[in-house]
Design an enzyme around this catalytic site. Structure first.
Site, PDB file in Angstrom:
ATOM      1  N   CYS A 225       0.817  -1.224   0.000  1.00  0.00           N
ATOM      2  CA  CYS A 225       0.000   0.000   0.000  1.00  0.00           C
ATOM      3  C   CYS A 225       0.846   1.268   0.000  1.00  0.00           C
ATOM      4  CB  CYS A 225      -0.923   0.015   1.208  1.00  0.00           C
ATOM      5  SG  CYS A 225      -1.910  -1.472   1.396  1.00  0.00           S
TER       6      CYS A 225
ATOM      7  N   HIS B 122      -9.229   2.474  -2.548  1.00  0.00           N
ATOM      8  CA  HIS B 122      -7.840   2.091  -2.266  1.00  0.00           C
ATOM      9  C   HIS B 122      -7.252   1.290  -3.422  1.00  0.00           C
ATOM     10  CE1 HIS B 122      -4.254   1.168  -0.242  1.00  0.00           C
ATOM     11  NE2 HIS B 122      -4.639   0.121   0.471  1.00  0.00           N
TER      12      HIS B 122
END
Length: 378
Positions: free
Chosen positions: A80, A321
Site C-alpha cells: 500500500c 484504495h
C-alpha cells in the site's frame, strides 16, 4: 544539496473502472500534474512508478503511453505504500542532485483482479490460515477493545467522519450517503468487530506528482521531510500491535527532519484502510497517547472543522484504495489543502500538512514499509 519541492499534483477519478487500462488512468493523472506544475513533458528527466498489481512492465507501458521514451524510469513495489515509496525516491533524487524534475506516478487497476478482499499470499501463514487483511486489522481492533476499552461506537465514528468528508470529494469512489454510527454498526460484519462500512473498497485509480528543486514559484510546496522505513521483525519481543512500530519509526524520523512536533501539523491524510487503522496511526504519529486515539473522532478533534483535521478527502474509506495509487492521492489532497484549493473540503488552518501510508507485509514482519512526509507552504 537541493531543497526538494512539490511542483504539481494530479489524479484520476477513483472507483470501479474495469474498462480503463493503467495507461489511461495514468495519463489523466499525469496530464493534470504537468499542467499544475507549469512544465512541459520534455522537462521530465526521470520517472518513478509505484504499483502493486500492475501488469509486467507497467512502468514501460505507462512511459510508452505518455510518449516519453528514453527517460530513466523504474518501478517501486511496497504494498500500500508503493506510491509514497516512489515519491520518497524522487525526493531523495532531487535532494542529492541526481535529477532535476521527477515524475512520480502511483497506479493500480484492481477491479478486474479482485471482487472482495485481496487474497493473501498462500505461502505465508496468514494465507494458509485464510487470514486476509480485514482479519488482521480486526485482531488489532479486538486487542484495543480488550486492553483499552475501545467501543464499537468509537470505531464507527471514524467511518462516519471520513464518509461525510468524502461526499465533498468529486473524485471519491463512495459519495452516495454519509452513514450514521448506527448504520455503520448495523452493516454486515466482515471481521469482528469491523463491519462492512468500516472497510475501504478496492478501487482503480492513479495519482501523479512532479518533484523538483526550489525555483521561486509561490505555488510550490516545501517538502520539509520524507521518511521511509521497512518493516522490522514482529515477534514475541514486542507488545505492539501489527504495524504500529513502523509508523512510529517513520514519524520520528520525519518530525526530526522537519524540526516539528505533532502539535504543529495542521491537516493530515493517513492510511485508513479500516477504521482501527486511523486510530492506531494517529497514536503512532503522536496525536494521542496509547489507547486514546479512539477518542479523537468522537470528540471532533479530527473533524474537518476540528483542531487537526484528518482525512478531509474522505480517506481510503471513501476515496477507495487502488494500492499503488493511494499514497499519491493522499499527497495531492494535502497539496490542494495547503494551497487553499480544496473547495468544499477546505480546512481552516493549512500551512503544514502530513501524509502517512503504511503497506501490509509478509508474515512475521511489522508491515512492508511506511512513509511519512511533511509539507508546508512557502
Amino acid at each position: 544539496m537541493n531543497q526538494p519541492m512539490l511542483w504539481g499534483v494530479g489524479t484520476s477519478d477513483y472507483g470501479l473502472q474495469p474498462e480503463r487500462r493503467v495507461e489511461s488512468l495514468a495519463w489523466t493523472a499525469v496530464a493534470e500534474a504537468v499542467r499544475d506544475a507549469g512544465i512541459t513533458p520534455g522537462q521530465i528527466d526521470a520517472i518513478v512508478v509505484g504499483s502493486v498489481f500492475g501488469p509486467p512492465g507497467v512502468a514501460t507501458r505507462v512511459q510508452r503511453g505518455l510518449g516519453l521514451p528514453g527517460v530513466p524510469m523504474w518501478t517501486v513495489e511496497n504494498a500500500c505504500a508503493s506510491g509514497t515509496s516512489a515519491y520518497h525516491e524522487a525526493v531523495e533524487a532531487v535532494r542529492l542532485g541526481r535529477f532535476g524534475c521527477v515524475l512520480v506516478l502511483g497506479v493500480d487497476q484492481m477491479s478486474t483482479l479482485f471482487s472482495g478482499a485481496i487474497v493473501p499470499e498462500a505461502t505465508d501463514p496468514e494465507g494458509a490460515a485464510s487470514l486476509p487483511l480485514p482479519g488482521l486489522y480486526a485482531l488489532q481492533a479486538q486487542r484495543y477493545v480488550q486492553e483499552f476499552g475501545v467501543t464499537p461506537e468509537q470505531l464507527a465514528a471514524v467511518a462516519v467522519k471520513n464518509k461525510r468528508n468524502g461526499l465533498d470529494n468529486p473524485r471519491a469512489q463512495l459519495r452516495k450517503k454519509a452513514p450514521t454510527v448506527e448504520e455503520v454498526l448495523a452493516s454486515r460484519m466482515i471481521a469482528d468487530p469491523l463491519t462492512f462500512l468500516q472497510c475501504c473498497p478496492t478501487s482503480d485509480g492513479a495519482g501523479a506528482l512532479i518533484v523538483g528543486p526550489e525555483r521561486g514559484n509561490p505555488d510550490d510546496l516545501r517538502i520539509e521531510a520524507s521518511a521511509m522505513v521497512s518493516g522490522a521483525l514482529w515477534d514475541h519481543r514486542t507488545d505492539d500491535v501489527w504495524g504500529y512500530a513502523s509508523v512510529v519509526r517513520a514519524a520520528e524520523q520525519a518530525y526530526a527532519q522537519a524540526g516539528r512536533t505533532p502539535g504543529e501539523i495542521d491537516v493530515l491524510e493517513v492510511h485508513d484502510a479500516f477504521t482501527i487503522g486511523e486510530i492506531l496511526t494517529l497514536e503512532a504519529l503522536g496525536l494521542a497517547p496509547r489507547g486514546k486515539g479512539a477518542e479523537l473522532a468522537p470528540s471532533g478533534h479530527t473533524a474537518r472543522d476540528g483542531a487537526q483535521p484528518v482525512n478531509p478527502s474522505g480517506g481510503l474509506l471513501s476515496r477507495g484504495h487502488p494500492l499503488g495509487g493511494t499514497g499519491t492521492a493522499q499527497i495531492a489532497e494535502i497539496a490542494w489543502q495547503l494551497r487553499g484549493r480544496a473547495e468544499a473540503r477546505q480546512v481552516a488552518r493549512h500551512r503544514v500538512g502530513l501524509v502517512e501510508t503504511m503497506g501490509g507485509g509478509a508474515a512475521g514482519m511489522d508491515g512492508n514499509a511506511c512513509v511519512v512526509t511533511i509539507l508546508s507552504v512557502l
